[in-house]
Design a protein around this motif. Structure first.
Motif, PDB file in Angstrom:
ATOM      1  N   GLU A 127       0.829  -1.207   0.000  1.00 33.95           N
ATOM      2  CA  GLU A 127       0.000   0.000   0.000  1.00 33.95           C
ATOM      3  C   GLU A 127       0.864   1.257   0.000  1.00 33.95           C
ATOM      4  N   GLN A 128       1.941   1.245   0.768  1.00 35.51           N
ATOM      5  CA  GLN A 128       2.848   2.393   0.797  1.00 35.51           C
ATOM      6  C   GLN A 128       3.547   2.568  -0.548  1.00 35.51           C
ATOM      7  N   ALA A 129       3.955   1.478  -1.163  1.00 37.33           N
ATOM      8  CA  ALA A 129       4.667   1.549  -2.436  1.00 37.33           C
ATOM      9  C   ALA A 129       3.774   2.034  -3.567  1.00 37.33           C
ATOM     10  N   CYS A 130       2.485   1.799  -3.442  1.00 37.91           N
ATOM     11  CA  CYS A 130       1.553   2.188  -4.508  1.00 37.91           C
ATOM     12  C   CYS A 130       1.020   3.608  -4.344  1.00 37.91           C
ATOM     13  N   ALA A 131       1.423   4.289  -3.272  1.00 33.28           N
ATOM     14  CA  ALA A 131       0.933   5.650  -3.017  1.00 33.28           C
ATOM     15  C   ALA A 131       1.886   6.667  -3.625  1.00 33.28           C
ATOM     16  N   HIS A 132       1.818   6.853  -4.951  1.00 37.75           N
ATOM     17  CA  HIS A 132       2.715   7.791  -5.620  1.00 37.75           C
ATOM     18  C   HIS A 132       2.321   9.220  -5.289  1.00 37.75           C
ATOM     19  N   PRO A 133       3.303  10.089  -5.039  1.00 40.17           N
ATOM     20  CA  PRO A 133       2.982  11.459  -4.617  1.00 40.17           C
ATOM     21  C   PRO A 133       2.413  12.351  -5.723  1.00 40.17           C
ATOM     22  N   ASN A 134       2.653  12.024  -6.990  1.00 36.46           N
ATOM     23  CA  ASN A 134       2.255  12.933  -8.079  1.00 36.46           C
ATOM     24  C   ASN A 134       1.315  12.312  -9.103  1.00 36.46           C
ATOM     25  N   TRP A 135       1.516  11.044  -9.443  1.00 34.83           N
ATOM     26  CA  TRP A 135       0.808  10.422 -10.550  1.00 34.83           C
ATOM     27  C   TRP A 135      -0.191   9.389 -10.043  1.00 34.83           C
ATOM     28  N   VAL A 136      -1.296   9.229 -10.780  1.00 31.13           N
ATOM     29  CA  VAL A 136      -2.252   8.150 -10.519  1.00 31.13           C
ATOM     30  C   VAL A 136      -1.958   7.046 -11.524  1.00 31.13           C
ATOM     31  N   MET A 137      -1.491   5.896 -11.030  1.00 30.97           N
ATOM     32  CA  MET A 137      -1.030   4.825 -11.916  1.00 30.97           C
ATOM     33  C   MET A 137      -1.496   3.476 -11.364  1.00 30.97           C
ATOM     34  N   GLY A 138      -1.334   2.440 -12.185  1.00 26.01           N
ATOM     35  CA  GLY A 138      -1.620   1.091 -11.730  1.00 26.01           C
ATOM     36  C   GLY A 138      -0.611   0.636 -10.685  1.00 26.01           C
ATOM     37  N   ARG A 139      -0.918  -0.488 -10.019  1.00 25.22           N
ATOM     38  CA  ARG A 139      -0.099  -0.950  -8.902  1.00 25.22           C
ATOM     39  C   ARG A 139       1.302  -1.357  -9.351  1.00 25.22           C
ATOM     40  N   LYS A 140       1.411  -2.063 -10.458  1.00 22.16           N
ATOM     41  CA  LYS A 140       2.738  -2.507 -10.902  1.00 22.16           C
ATOM     42  C   LYS A 140       3.623  -1.313 -11.230  1.00 22.16           C
ATOM     43  N   ILE A 141       3.085  -0.361 -11.971  1.00 19.54           N
ATOM     44  CA  ILE A 141       3.872   0.806 -12.361  1.00 19.54           C
ATOM     45  C   ILE A 141       4.218   1.654 -11.144  1.00 19.54           C
ATOM     46  N   SER A 142       3.301   1.713 -10.172  1.00 20.53           N
ATOM     47  CA  SER A 142       3.572   2.476  -8.962  1.00 20.53           C
ATOM     48  C   SER A 142       4.730   1.872  -8.171  1.00 20.53           C
ATOM     49  N   VAL A 143       4.786   0.546  -8.086  1.00 16.85           N
ATOM     50  CA  VAL A 143       5.907  -0.105  -7.409  1.00 16.85           C
ATOM     51  C   VAL A 143       7.202   0.163  -8.170  1.00 16.85           C
ATOM     52  N   ASP A 144       7.150   0.099  -9.493  1.00 15.40           N
ATOM     53  CA  ASP A 144       8.334   0.402 -10.295  1.00 15.40           C
ATOM     54  C   ASP A 144       8.826   1.819 -10.047  1.00 15.40           C
ATOM     55  N   SER A 145       7.899   2.747  -9.836  1.00 13.11           N
ATOM     56  CA  SER A 145       8.298   4.115  -9.538  1.00 13.11           C
ATOM     57  C   SER A 145       8.969   4.197  -8.180  1.00 13.11           C
ATOM     58  N   ALA A 146       8.462   3.418  -7.222  1.00 14.58           N
ATOM     59  CA  ALA A 146       9.035   3.429  -5.884  1.00 14.58           C
ATOM     60  C   ALA A 146      10.446   2.860  -5.854  1.00 14.58           C
ATOM     61  N   THR A 147      10.716   1.860  -6.705  1.00 14.84           N
ATOM     62  CA  THR A 147      12.070   1.285  -6.781  1.00 14.84           C
ATOM     63  C   THR A 147      12.953   2.005  -7.791  1.00 14.84           C
ATOM     64  N   MET A 148      12.343   2.855  -8.611  1.00 12.43           N
ATOM     65  CA  MET A 148      12.997   3.530  -9.744  1.00 12.43           C
ATOM     66  C   MET A 148      13.301   2.565 -10.887  1.00 12.43           C
ATOM     67  N   MET A 149      12.742   1.339 -10.827  1.00 13.20           N
ATOM     68  CA  MET A 149      12.884   0.451 -11.972  1.00 13.20           C
ATOM     69  C   MET A 149      12.140   1.015 -13.179  1.00 13.20           C
ATOM     70  N   ASN A 150      11.082   1.799 -12.935  1.00 14.92           N
ATOM     71  CA  ASN A 150      10.417   2.418 -14.077  1.00 14.92           C
ATOM     72  C   ASN A 150      11.386   3.303 -14.851  1.00 14.92           C
ATOM     73  N   LYS A 151      12.280   3.968 -14.129  1.00 19.80           N
ATOM     74  CA  LYS A 151      13.239   4.844 -14.809  1.00 19.80           C
ATOM     75  C   LYS A 151      14.303   4.015 -15.507  1.00 19.80           C
ATOM     76  N   ALA A 152      14.674   2.874 -14.935  1.00 19.04           N
ATOM     77  CA  ALA A 152      15.608   1.978 -15.616  1.00 19.04           C
ATOM     78  C   ALA A 152      15.020   1.513 -16.942  1.00 19.04           C
ATOM     79  N   LEU A 153      13.747   1.134 -16.918  1.00 17.09           N
ATOM     80  CA  LEU A 153      13.094   0.703 -18.151  1.00 17.09           C
ATOM     81  C   LEU A 153      12.988   1.859 -19.146  1.00 17.09           C
ATOM     82  N   GLU A 154      12.794   3.070 -18.643  1.00 20.10           N
ATOM     83  CA  GLU A 154      12.702   4.230 -19.528  1.00 20.10           C
ATOM     84  C   GLU A 154      14.048   4.581 -20.160  1.00 20.10           C
TER      85      GLU A 154
END
Length: 399
Positions: free
Chosen positions: A201-228
């Motif tokens: 629940e904490q990992a999915c609470a993004h401060p700026n964007w409303v996103m799905g759970r998987k993408i929100s976790v990726d943002s919390a780990t910064m793996m989303n940025k690695a993929l980008e």
């Protein structure tokens, strides 16, 4: 004389990108109409979308969900033709009557329909970053050979595209580097030692964007940025060392391009995905998106943090895997993507800790050495192998 409407297929229509795409389409009924919608399991949302948009086709990922959708559509007297299965999703992605394909299926499941749309020469709006992370050069070759128009929808890559010269042939002549911005997610200032205790629940609470759970976790780990980073490598043909990431907590500057003269062109906007979606749908023109305008009189200070310090490397170790995987054998980025999907799912299911996502990824990369996949079938086999190994790694950690 009015222009004919563009017919749009939305792959993943019940997710956040799909819903926002339909919102933009609704704002411009004179320019766009829905041709086909696809979804995985959300039958009720798909019924509502079919009633609102009357697409030619509605496709569910599985037969049980497809049959449920078909029954509900028939009970409402809807004329939409209901199909199901991977082949049906690929069919509507490549259908000759579709002009534009919004690729918003999350994960590697979106690769095959993206390839089908690219091979069919569609205007392909790419919100599925895995198509490039997994498909890599093979996907880009399919875009080129199919004569498709590839437009990025990720806010960062759309910003880069908008900040580059119009002619791609000019990019290597005048661009020094691409700078991707990252919000830093919900744990940017959290004590690194406490990350092992993070809940889903904490990992999915993004401060700026409303996103799905998987993408929100990726943002919390910064793996989303690695993929980008990997996505930018293939989208824009930049060498990995010419791609940089900086943390920008306000998410106002979506990304930047630094030119050889050291001038920087940036794209700004509110954190609302309807902006890049509207740009992709209407490019090279622009239309109203529904996103709020920036109010510079109320804007807080814009701040930036580099990622070269020890603390950031400890907080976001997965980010470094982007450059490491790009230096590995062809297909290594596909291994990383598959492993990360498995690891994030294991975390969301409570089978591993938040800080163990990175351990699953590194362990899988050590065990799977790709053999230069040369076809979609090769990529899917590599994806399956990587997932199997990642599952084993996650099971050992969770034991």
């Amino acid at each position: 004389m009015s222009q004919p409407k563009s017919r749009v297929t939305v792959l993943g229509s019940t997710g956040s990108i799909g819903v926002n795409t339909l919102d933009v389409i609704d704002r411009h009924p004179d320019r766009f109409e829905v041709f086909a919608l696809t979804a995985s399991v959300n039958v009720d949302a798909m019924v509502a979308q079919c009633a609102a948009h009357t697409p030619e086709f509605a496709v569910m990922a599985s037969e049980p969900h497809g049959c449920a959708l078909e029954a509900k559509c028939r009970s409402l007297g809807l004329a939409t033709r209901v199909l199901w299965g991977a082949q049906a999703i690929e069919m509507v992605a490549a259908h000759e009557q579709a002009d534009v394909v919004m690729a918003a299926i999350v994960g590697a499941a979106g690769l095959a329909p993206c390839m089908a749309a690219a091979a069919a020469g569609k205007r392909l709006l790419l919100a599925n970053k895995e198509a490039l992370v997994v498909g890599g050069q093979l996907f880009m070759d399919t875009v080129r050979l199919g004569g498709a128009t590839l437009l990025p929808i990720d806010s960062e890559h759309s910003a880069i595209f908008q900040s580059l010269p119009q002619d791609p042939r000019d990019w290597p002549l005048c661009v020094e580097k691409i700078i991707l911005t990252a919000s830093g997610g919900p744990f940017r200032t959290r004590d690194v030692a406490t990350l092992r205790d993070v809940t889903p629940e904490q990992a999915c609470a993004h401060p700026n964007w409303v996103m799905g759970r998987k993408i929100s976790v990726d943002s919390a780990t910064m793996m989303n940025k690695a993929l980008e980073v990997i996505e930018a490598r293939f989208l824009f043909g930049m060498e990995p060392h010419n791609i940089e990431v900086v943390i920008h907590p306000q998410s106002v500057i979506h990304s930047m391009v630094q030119y050889l003269d050291h001038s920087v062109v940036a794209q700004l906007g509110t954190p609302d995905m309807r902006g890049p979606i509207a740009y992709g749908l209407s490019w090279p023109a622009r239309v109203q998106s529904g996103a709020a305008a920036l109010d510079f009189s109320r804007m807080a200070a814009l701040t930036f943090e580099t990622l070269d310090g020890t603390e950031h490397r400890q907080r976001f170790p997965g980010l470094l895997l982007a450059w490491e995987s790009l230096q590995g054998p062809r297909g290594t980025t596909a291994v990383l993507n598959a492993s990360n999907e498995v690891a994030v799912a294991a975390f969301l299911d409570g089978r591993i800790r938040f800080d163990q996502i990175h351990h699953v990824n590194t362990a899988t990369l050590e065990r799977v050495v790709p053999q230069a996949p040369g076809s979609l079938a090769d990529l899917l086999m590599l994806d399956a192998q990587s997932r199997r190994i990642a599952q084993e790694c996650a099971a050992r950690l969770g034991a």
